[in-house]
Design a protein around this motif. Structure first.
Motif, PDB file in Angstrom:
ATOM      1  N   SER A  73       0.932  -1.004  -0.136  1.00  0.00           N
ATOM      2  CA  SER A  73      -0.017  -0.025  -0.088  1.00  0.00           C
ATOM      3  C   SER A  73       0.859   1.085   0.130  1.00  0.00           C
ATOM      4  N   LEU A  74       1.508   0.818   0.380  1.00  0.00           N
ATOM      5  CA  LEU A  74       2.663   2.295   0.565  1.00  0.00           C
ATOM      6  C   LEU A  74       3.563   2.813  -1.077  1.00  0.00           C
ATOM      7  N   LEU A  75       3.968   1.820  -1.898  1.00  0.00           N
ATOM      8  CA  LEU A  75       4.440   1.853  -3.318  1.00  0.00           C
ATOM      9  C   LEU A  75       3.497   2.296  -4.492  1.00  0.00           C
ATOM     10  N   GLU A  76       4.738   3.354  -4.399  1.00  0.00           N
ATOM     11  CA  GLU A  76       4.433   4.086  -5.839  1.00  0.00           C
ATOM     12  C   GLU A  76       4.925   3.152  -7.088  1.00  0.00           C
ATOM     13  N   ASP A  77       4.126   2.994  -8.104  1.00  0.00           N
ATOM     14  CA  ASP A  77       4.720   2.038  -9.906  1.00  0.00           C
ATOM     15  C   ASP A  77       5.456   3.813 -10.125  1.00  0.00           C
ATOM     16  N   ARG A  78       5.980   3.384 -11.269  1.00  0.00           N
ATOM     17  CA  ARG A  78       6.995   4.269 -12.517  1.00  0.00           C
ATOM     18  C   ARG A  78       7.860   2.989 -13.793  1.00  0.00           C
ATOM     19  N   THR A  79       7.270   3.906 -14.455  1.00  0.00           N
ATOM     20  CA  THR A  79       7.213   2.900 -15.594  1.00  0.00           C
ATOM     21  C   THR A  79       8.751   3.938 -16.249  1.00  0.00           C
ATOM     22  N   LEU A  80       9.327   2.850 -16.573  1.00  0.00           N
ATOM     23  CA  LEU A  80      10.788   3.471 -17.528  1.00  0.00           C
ATOM     24  C   LEU A  80      11.046   2.872 -18.990  1.00  0.00           C
ATOM     25  N   GLU A  81      11.637   3.674 -20.108  1.00  0.00           N
ATOM     26  CA  GLU A  81      11.619   2.790 -21.152  1.00  0.00           C
ATOM     27  C   GLU A  81      13.618   3.112 -21.134  1.00  0.00           C
ATOM     28  N   LYS A  82      13.489   2.222 -22.125  1.00  0.00           N
ATOM     29  CA  LYS A  82      15.090   1.795 -22.415  1.00  0.00           C
ATOM     30  C   LYS A  82      16.356   2.963 -22.114  1.00  0.00           C
ATOM     31  N   ALA A 103      18.145   2.030 -17.019  1.00  0.00           N
ATOM     32  CA  ALA A 103      16.822   0.441 -17.514  1.00  0.00           C
ATOM     33  C   ALA A 103      17.762   0.045 -18.785  1.00  0.00           C
ATOM     34  N   LEU A 104      17.630  -0.588 -19.006  1.00  0.00           N
ATOM     35  CA  LEU A 104      18.192  -1.941 -19.463  1.00  0.00           C
ATOM     36  C   LEU A 104      16.923  -2.228 -20.976  1.00  0.00           C
ATOM     37  N   GLU A 105      15.607  -1.797 -20.279  1.00  0.00           N
ATOM     38  CA  GLU A 105      14.554  -1.985 -21.723  1.00  0.00           C
ATOM     39  C   GLU A 105      13.734  -1.561 -20.795  1.00  0.00           C
ATOM     40  N   LYS A 106      11.967  -1.839 -20.640  1.00  0.00           N
ATOM     41  CA  LYS A 106      10.870  -1.057 -20.443  1.00  0.00           C
ATOM     42  C   LYS A 106      10.915  -2.093 -18.943  1.00  0.00           C
ATOM     43  N   THR A 107      11.444  -1.149 -18.141  1.00  0.00           N
ATOM     44  CA  THR A 107      11.326  -1.765 -16.764  1.00  0.00           C
ATOM     45  C   THR A 107       9.958  -0.816 -16.106  1.00  0.00           C
ATOM     46  N   ASN A 108       9.919  -1.284 -15.180  1.00  0.00           N
ATOM     47  CA  ASN A 108       8.594  -1.370 -14.044  1.00  0.00           C
ATOM     48  C   ASN A 108       9.034  -1.251 -12.565  1.00  0.00           C
ATOM     49  N   LEU A 109       8.584  -0.343 -11.942  1.00  0.00           N
ATOM     50  CA  LEU A 109       9.269  -0.241 -10.796  1.00  0.00           C
ATOM     51  C   LEU A 109       8.025   0.132  -9.824  1.00  0.00           C
ATOM     52  N   LEU A 110       8.455  -0.183  -8.235  1.00  0.00           N
ATOM     53  CA  LEU A 110       7.786   0.399  -7.028  1.00  0.00           C
ATOM     54  C   LEU A 110       8.323   1.016  -6.570  1.00  0.00           C
ATOM     55  N   VAL A 111       8.226   2.089  -5.807  1.00  0.00           N
ATOM     56  CA  VAL A 111       8.946   3.053  -5.487  1.00  0.00           C
ATOM     57  C   VAL A 111       8.576   2.992  -3.804  1.00  0.00           C
ATOM     58  N   LEU A 112       9.187   3.171  -2.947  1.00  0.00           N
ATOM     59  CA  LEU A 112       9.177   3.417  -1.567  1.00  0.00           C
ATOM     60  C   LEU A 112       9.864   4.536  -0.731  1.00  0.00           C
ATOM     61  N   LYS A 113       8.941   5.737  -1.035  1.00  0.00           N
ATOM     62  CA  LYS A 113       9.602   7.160  -0.659  1.00  0.00           C
ATOM     63  C   LYS A 113      10.038   6.721   1.208  1.00  0.00           C
ATOM     64  N   ARG A 114      11.902   7.721   1.113  1.00  0.00           N
ATOM     65  CA  ARG A 114      12.446   7.749   3.035  1.00  0.00           C
ATOM     66  C   ARG A 114      10.536   7.732   3.835  1.00  0.00           C
ATOM     67  N   GLU A 115       9.591   8.831   3.337  1.00  0.00           N
ATOM     68  CA  GLU A 115       9.078   9.562   3.975  1.00  0.00           C
ATOM     69  C   GLU A 115       8.061   8.681   4.230  1.00  0.00           C
ATOM     70  N   LYS A 116       7.530   8.027   3.319  1.00  0.00           N
ATOM     71  CA  LYS A 116       6.310   6.827   3.593  1.00  0.00           C
ATOM     72  C   LYS A 116       7.049   5.754   4.438  1.00  0.00           C
ATOM     73  N   PHE A 117       8.230   5.526   4.149  1.00  0.00           N
ATOM     74  CA  PHE A 117       8.407   4.475   4.850  1.00  0.00           C
ATOM     75  C   PHE A 117       9.570   4.908   6.607  1.00  0.00           C
ATOM     76  N   ASP A 118       9.719   6.166   7.182  1.00  0.00           N
ATOM     77  CA  ASP A 118       9.633   6.733   8.430  1.00  0.00           C
ATOM     78  C   ASP A 118       7.728   6.722   9.068  1.00  0.00           C
ATOM     79  N   ASP A 119       7.143   7.022   7.993  1.00  0.00           N
ATOM     80  CA  ASP A 119       5.726   6.642   8.709  1.00  0.00           C
ATOM     81  C   ASP A 119       5.654   5.199   8.910  1.00  0.00           C
TER      82      ASP A 119
END
Length: 184
Positions: free
Chosen positions: A10-19, A84-100
């Motif tokens: 629930s704390l993670l955000e999606d991020r998509t990158l191109e190669k 990114a070596l290819e199209k890549t999807n990430l789940l991102v956890l920001k430090r502030e959310k981890f602190d919470d």
């Protein structure tokens, strides 16, 4: 455990990158932890001669950027590039959310940290093995360096002497020198 996983998700955000897109660059200040949900990410670092050296390839469900979760929030400067070596999807956890999470649900945060430590421990063992191998190679080079220098000196002197006379003698002399060195 399932509840802990749901909480982290629930704390993670999606991020998509191109190669070719950078997640972060060497020297960037970044306060995020990343999980690769698809694709591949190269971690590389600039060497002293300016070339890029690949340190690791991060693949599906592996992570990077764990340093951002440490307590030293100030001056979190990235020591390497992540691209990114290819199209890549990430789940991102920001430090502030981890602190919470750490404040509101320390048990879940601790479970998460333990999982990160397990993987980090395996990575560290691998790095240690590589360092021991490099040390051994340098030790062996050091042992035989004098012999290599002596051989090179002998070869150069022989080439100088032989090239003053004729090329057939040079080939025979070089063959003899290399044969003698190989017998050592």
């Amino acid at each position: 455990m399932f509840k802990s996983v749901q909480k982290i998700i629930s704390l993670l955000e999606d991020r998509t990158l191109e190669k070719g897109d950078y997640i972060f660059k060497e020297g960037d200040k970044d306060m995020c932890f990343y999980i690769v949900s698809s694709g591949k990410v190269e971690i590389n670092q600039r060497t002293n001669n300016g070339t890029q050296k690949t340190i690791a390839i991060i693949k599906w469900w592996d992570f990077l950027g764990e340093g951002a979760l440490s307590r030293t929030k100030t001056d979190q400067i990235r020591p390497a590039n992540a691209v990114a070596l290819e199209k890549t999807n990430l789940l991102v956890l920001k430090r502030e959310k981890f602190d919470d999470l750490l404040r509101n649900d320390p048990e879940t945060a601790l479970d998460f940290i333990y999982k990160i430590l397990e993987v980090t421990y395996v990575r560290l063992r691998h790095s240690n093995a590589e360092l021991v191998t490099l040390y051994e190679v340098w030790r062996l080079i050091g042992l035989y360096l004098d012999d290599l220098n002596t051989l090179a000196y002998k070869i150069l002197n022989q080439i100088r002497e032989v090239t003053r006379s004729n090329n057939a003698l040079m080939v025979i002399t070089l063959q003899l020198l290399f044969t003698q060195f190989a017998k050592r």
